[in-house]
Motif scaffolding. Structure first.
Motif, short mmCIF file in Angstrom:
data_model
loop_
_atom_site.label_atom_id
_atom_site.label_comp_id
_atom_site.label_asym_id
_atom_site.label_seq_id
_atom_site.Cartn_x
_atom_site.Cartn_y
_atom_site.Cartn_z
N LYS A 75 -6.86 0.09 15.07
CA LYS A 75 -7.70 1.20 15.54
C LYS A 75 -7.58 2.32 14.53
CE LYS A 75 -6.97 0.84 20.50
NZ LYS A 75 -6.11 1.36 21.56
N PRO A 76 -8.65 3.12 14.35
CA PRO A 76 -8.50 4.30 13.51
C PRO A 76 -7.37 5.18 14.07
CG PRO A 76 -10.80 3.92 14.08
CD PRO A 76 -10.00 2.99 14.91
N THR A 77 -6.39 5.46 13.23
CA THR A 77 -5.20 6.15 13.71
C THR A 77 -4.79 7.25 12.73
OG1 THR A 77 -4.43 4.07 14.70
CG2 THR A 77 -2.76 5.78 14.37
N VAL A 78 -4.36 8.36 13.29
CA VAL A 78 -3.71 9.38 12.48
C VAL A 78 -2.23 9.40 12.87
CG1 VAL A 78 -3.52 11.86 12.00
CG2 VAL A 78 -5.77 10.81 12.30
N LEU A 79 -1.36 9.24 11.89
CA LEU A 79 0.07 9.41 12.15
C LEU A 79 0.42 10.79 11.64
CD1 LEU A 79 1.66 5.97 11.12
CD2 LEU A 79 0.80 6.72 13.34
N PHE A 80 0.76 11.67 12.56
CA PHE A 80 0.95 13.07 12.18
C PHE A 80 2.43 13.46 12.24
CE2 PHE A 80 1.44 17.55 13.24
CZ PHE A 80 0.79 18.12 12.15
N GLY A 81 2.85 14.17 11.21
CA GLY A 81 4.19 14.76 11.23
C GLY A 81 5.31 13.80 10.90
N ILE A 82 5.01 12.80 10.08
CA ILE A 82 6.03 11.82 9.69
C ILE A 82 6.93 12.46 8.62
CG2 ILE A 82 6.42 9.46 8.89
CD1 ILE A 82 4.73 9.66 11.49
N ARG A 83 8.24 12.23 8.76
CA ARG A 83 9.21 12.90 7.89
C ARG A 83 9.54 12.05 6.65
NH1 ARG A 83 10.02 18.29 9.56
NH2 ARG A 83 8.79 18.31 11.47
N PRO A 84 10.11 12.66 5.62
CA PRO A 84 10.32 11.95 4.35
C PRO A 84 11.06 10.59 4.48
CG PRO A 84 10.70 14.28 4.02
CD PRO A 84 10.45 14.10 5.49
#
Lengths: 286, 342
Positions: B87-96
């Motif tokens: 599905k079109p997905t945004v993964l937001f705020g992933i850390r280094p």
């Protein structure tokens, strides 16, 4: 610089198996059956000796199984299956005409480059039990072309005479003569067995070979390798002249699932056939 | 710090509005709260986003490589097809740490034989990272393995500045996301100097392992070091370390029939090389039959076998396995025992 997540080429059929129809089934032993199958959707398997397939029974699962026939120009191929897990036990209940699903061939096998180094040499097959299944793909390739080799020796060891697989073919192999020889032994002799008795390594002193001019192919249960390798090294065989063919747990066949990884080596990709000199330091492999 | 020059800045308010706008076209996963725990989960509104990072139990790898995933569907009469879902997905705020984990996951699944189920998800996902200004807790050791800065694995990277974020663009996908959803202003280019200084001060004296680049060699030389048994003998073989790891990608595959026995599916599930039967074959032989061998294998995947393949430590130092382990086993301590820092 930033590393981008480049979109590499996806293989939409990576996990999608194809159909193969069972043409023939033969009981070998109490636990082992022979299957001849035919691909339904393409003209030939296109394998090299020593490669394996992932064989599915839908609803049960998938298991890695050696291809037991020599490379051929038709759509048929053989396997020998020991009923030991869910998939293989289910395979044993199937009938001629039933469909199974396969992926592969996988693994390196004895590729053309390896095979070309064998020309003119003495080929020494050292086989234990079910190990005959994968090595038969090479034995049945080289025996008809035996003039190309100095000599072909097949040493075959089983627990009892009842555990011999491809018994009919072994009898034929023993009758060829010339530069082809078959030596057999069983761990435990019964009243029907008049041949050698003892573990497979007891056959090694019985053959005459120049270790520098001989290529050994070793396949058998895990415990066998240690003893056979020791016996060959004691005969001063160079490590480069020894090939081993190994069995490991495999789920994907394409170097991802991790089950067959032994130290840094993925057996499904870099094996199952290994040159001993290249892997001797890998403690999990041997 | 290895951040590149930012191209845009955005206020927090505009960022939240942008995420809200994106919710019309994408499912958005972000750090959020469920009861008292933080986790990466699908959000319905940007108000659910937690900006103050606390370590999660599971890593966000689950959005690219779900715990259970159907890869084939078939019918009882033998019709069989690949099942590839994304599905079109945004993964937001992933850390280094997790972004560096994505890089490794990507090389594992995309290289050689391109895994269709994984790649379909990557294709439809926009990854927006947020840089860490401080060490998240006492168990994290990203700084030891060179993972406190993201070296890739994202489309956009955000750096906290006064009243918002500076944005670094890594990919065209990131650039397109900005133009479609985010109201930004042009950056001067020096916005992240102060947040980088803050990060440097917070990480203080914490430096990478002295012998980080030589870890594969050190692990190769120390196959029989006493630490393997010291740590391995405590291991309960539960596999928790693997379930929480952002860079463990081994899987099992099994078949399941639906109750009506008319349709079935082939499902792949996370598997764990620390559990007893992982390397066992049908004949009963187990090629890693003790917890010590299995621990040796797992830690060598991180710092030796796969480190050579990925050209970076495959342990990203997120500390999740340390937090999850009931027997107090730590990859960092093992690395130190074999001379990573001496």
């Amino acid at each position: 610089m930033r590393t981008k997540l480049n979109l590499r080429e996806s293989d939409p059929k990576l996990y999608l198996p194809e159909r193969a129809k069972i043409l023939k089934i033969k009981d070998f032993t109490e636990n082992e059956k022979f299957f001849e199958l035919a691909l339904l959707d393409r003209p030939k398997l296109g394998h090299v000796p020593g490669q394996f397939l992932q064989v599915s029974v839908l609803g049960i699962g998938e298991a890695p199984i050696s291809i037991s026939s020599a490379p051929a120009e038709h759509n048929r191929f053989d396997m020998c299956v020991r009923a030991i897990g869910d998939v293989t036990k289910k395979l044993h209940t199937l009938n001629v005409g039933d469909i199974v699903y396969i992926r592969g061939p996988f693994g390196n096998g004895f590729a053309e480059k390896t095979l070309s180094t064998m020309l003119g040499k003495h080929l020494l097959f050292i086989v234990g039990g079910l190990g005959y299944a994968p090595l038969r793909s090479l034995i049945n390739k080289v025996v008809p072309e035996r003039d190309k080799y100095k000599k072909i020796s097949v040493l075959y060891g089983c627990r009892t005479s009842k555990d011999r697989m491809y018994a009919h073919e072994l009898d034929e192999l023993s009758k060829i003569g010339g530069n082809v020889e078959l030596l057999e032994t069983v761990d435990k002799a019964d009243e029907n067995w008049t041949g050698s008795c003892g573990v497979i390594t007891t056959l090694i002193p019985k053959i005459d070979f120049n270790p520098n001019e001989t290529i050994a192919m070793v396949v058998g249960p895990p415990i066998m390798y240690k003893f056979v390798l020791k016996a060959l090294l004691e005969k001063n065989m160079p490590k480069e002249n020894i090939y081993i063919d190994l069995e490991r747990r495999m789920k994907c066949g394409v170097g991802k699932c991790g089950h067959c990884q032994m130290e840094g080596i993925y057996v499904c990709q870099e094996g199952p056939v290994f040159n001993y000199a290249e892997v001797e330091k890998n403690e999990e492999l041997l | 710090m290895s951040a590149q020059t930012p191209e845009f800045v955005i206020t927090k308010k505009d960022l939240l509005q942008g995420l809200d706008k994106a919710l019309a076209d994408y499912q958005v996963a972000a750090l959020t709260k469920k009861d008292d725990r933080v986790l990466y989960d699908i959000i319905k509104s940007p108000t659910e986003v937690v900006f103050d990072y606390q370590p999660t139990v599971l890593s966000p790898k689950k959005f690219f490589f779900p715990q259970d995933e159907t890869i084939l569907e078939y019918t009882a009469d033998g019709k069989i097809s690949a099942k590839i879902e994304a599905k079109p997905t945004v993964l937001f705020g992933i850390r280094p740490c997790d972004l560096n984990g994505f890089k490794i996951l990507h090389e594992a699944f995309a290289d050689d034989h391109g895994d269709p189920n994984y790649l379909a998800k990557v294709e439809q996902t926009v990854v927006i990272g947020i840089d860490c200004e401080k060490i998240c807790d006492k168990d994290a050791f990203c700084f030891k393995v060179g993972s406190q800065d993201a070296t890739g694995g994202f489309d956009l990277m955000l750096y906290e500045i006064a009243d918002g974020y500076a944005i670094e663009i890594a990919t065209d996908k990131g650039s397109q996301f900005i133009s479609k959803y985010l109201t930004t202003s042009k950056a001067n280019g020096d916005e992240i100097t102060s947040c980088q200084a803050k990060k440097a001060a917070n990480f203080g004296q914490e430096k990478p392992f002295k012998n980080l680049a030589k870890l594969p060699e050190l692990f190769e030389q120390n196959k029989h070091h006493a630490v393997w048994d010291q740590e391995g003998s405590r291991c309960l073989s539960c596999g928790s370390c693997i379930m929480v790891c952002p860079t463990c990608y081994c899987f099992d595959v099994g078949d399941e029939w639906q109750l009506n026995l008319k349709k079935g599916e082939r499902v792949r599930k996370w598997d764990a090389c620390m559990v007893t039967p992982f390397a066992a074959v049908g004949s009963g032989e187990n090629f890693r039959h003790t917890a010590t061998y299995r621990l040796h294998h797992r830690i060598n995947r991180k710092f030796n076998f796969l480190m050579k393949k990925h050209n970076q430590a495959v342990c990203v130092g997120c500390g999740r396995c340390v937090r999850a382990c009931l027997a107090d086993i730590s990859p960092k301590r093992i690395a130190e025992a074999i001379g990573a820092d001496s």
